[in-house]
Design a protein around this motif. Structure first.
Motif, short mmCIF file in Angstrom:
data_model
loop_
_atom_site.label_atom_id
_atom_site.label_comp_id
_atom_site.label_asym_id
_atom_site.label_seq_id
_atom_site.Cartn_x
_atom_site.Cartn_y
_atom_site.Cartn_z
N MET A 1 -20.94 -29.73 12.35
CA MET A 1 -19.45 -30.05 12.10
C MET A 1 -18.17 -29.40 11.68
O MET A 1 -18.20 -28.41 11.42
N ALA A 2 -17.03 -30.34 12.78
CA ALA A 2 -16.13 -29.15 12.25
C ALA A 2 -14.89 -30.01 11.49
O ALA A 2 -15.26 -31.07 10.53
N GLN A 3 -13.84 -28.90 11.20
CA GLN A 3 -13.51 -29.40 9.44
C GLN A 3 -11.55 -29.28 10.27
O GLN A 3 -11.45 -28.48 10.77
N VAL A 4 -10.85 -29.98 9.05
CA VAL A 4 -9.07 -30.32 9.76
C VAL A 4 -8.83 -30.35 8.25
O VAL A 4 -9.44 -30.70 7.35
N ILE A 5 -8.42 -28.97 7.77
CA ILE A 5 -6.95 -29.16 6.53
C ILE A 5 -5.97 -29.20 6.51
O ILE A 5 -5.35 -27.92 6.98
N GLU A 6 -5.47 -29.96 6.28
CA GLU A 6 -3.68 -29.63 6.35
C GLU A 6 -3.15 -30.38 5.53
O GLU A 6 -3.51 -30.91 4.22
N THR A 7 -1.66 -29.88 4.59
CA THR A 7 -1.09 -31.11 3.97
C THR A 7 0.49 -30.63 4.13
O THR A 7 0.40 -30.05 4.75
N VAL A 8 0.68 -31.96 4.44
CA VAL A 8 3.01 -32.29 3.88
C VAL A 8 2.67 -32.51 2.82
O VAL A 8 2.68 -33.54 1.85
N SER A 75 -17.12 -42.32 8.27
CA SER A 75 -17.83 -43.54 9.53
C SER A 75 -19.40 -44.12 9.41
O SER A 75 -19.46 -43.54 8.21
N THR A 76 -19.92 -45.67 9.60
CA THR A 76 -20.54 -45.79 8.89
C THR A 76 -21.25 -46.03 10.40
O THR A 76 -22.43 -46.87 10.47
N ASP A 77 -20.32 -46.23 11.80
CA ASP A 77 -21.33 -46.14 13.36
C ASP A 77 -20.53 -45.55 13.99
O ASP A 77 -19.06 -45.20 13.93
N GLY A 78 -21.24 -45.13 15.12
CA GLY A 78 -19.66 -44.41 16.38
C GLY A 78 -19.24 -43.13 15.97
O GLY A 78 -20.45 -42.74 15.45
N THR A 79 -18.54 -43.03 15.61
CA THR A 79 -18.19 -41.80 15.69
C THR A 79 -18.58 -40.73 14.02
O THR A 79 -17.93 -41.71 13.53
N THR A 80 -19.11 -39.66 14.46
CA THR A 80 -19.30 -39.36 12.97
C THR A 80 -18.21 -38.55 12.17
O THR A 80 -17.99 -37.56 13.42
N ASN A 81 -17.88 -39.49 11.34
CA ASN A 81 -16.90 -38.89 10.52
C ASN A 81 -16.30 -38.95 8.93
O ASN A 81 -17.17 -39.89 8.79
N ALA A 82 -15.98 -37.95 8.39
CA ALA A 82 -15.50 -38.46 7.05
C ALA A 82 -14.22 -37.69 6.54
O ALA A 82 -13.82 -36.79 6.87
#
Length: 151
Positions: A1-8, A75-82
């Motif tokens: 799994m890939a991960q991105v963490i960002e703030t603004v 995500s519940t289908d398609g591309t896997t993400n959270a």
């Protein structure tokens, strides 16, 4: 799994930033990879995205939501993400928006984009677009103040 963490940090109160973030159908106005989002009900929506020239569609479910604090989804289908977006009061007139996205890159283009840091830069740029969007408006376009407890 890939991960991105960002703030603004945004120059609007925390409730204004949160309220705008609950307006999912407005995301294409400040998130470059989002083509459209259809709100199905309070906790379900359908996304059409385009990342690195690759178009994807998926359904997502809000798994936890607390006003002025957080919105989490998977995500519940398609591309896997959270992911999760959290909102932090800095002062009466400013707040911090923090985004964490986890996903499974598919195909050569998405895997290369992850390795080269394109995804991190894209999320950072889109958070800057959100900052411009909400600060220029000075107010949210709508709000959903419902609470979704964590399962």
């Amino acid at each position: 799994m890939a991960q991105v963490i960002e703030t603004v940090d945004v120059d609007v109160p925390v409730d204004t930033a949160y309220n705008q973030w609950t307006q999912f159908e407005s995301f294409p106005r400040f998130l470059s990879f989002v083509e459209s989002i259809e709100q199905i009900d309070d906790t379900h929506n359908h996304w059409k995205v385009k990342i690195g020239g690759v178009e994807r569609e998926f359904d997502a479910e809000i798994t936890e939501q607390h006003p002025d604090e957080r919105v989490a989804w998977k995500s519940t289908d398609g591309t896997t993400n959270a992911g999760v977006v959290t909102f932090h009061k800095l002062s009466d007139t400013s707040s911090r928006v923090a985004v964490q996205i986890d996903w499974k890159p598919e195909g050569v283009v998405e895997k290369a984009g992850d390795l080269l840091g394109f995804d991190q830069r894209s999320v950072k740029k889109d958070l800057e677009h959100f900052k411009e969007f909400i600060e220029d408006a000075g107010r949210e376009e709508g709000a959903w103040r419902g609470d979704v407890p964590r399962d």
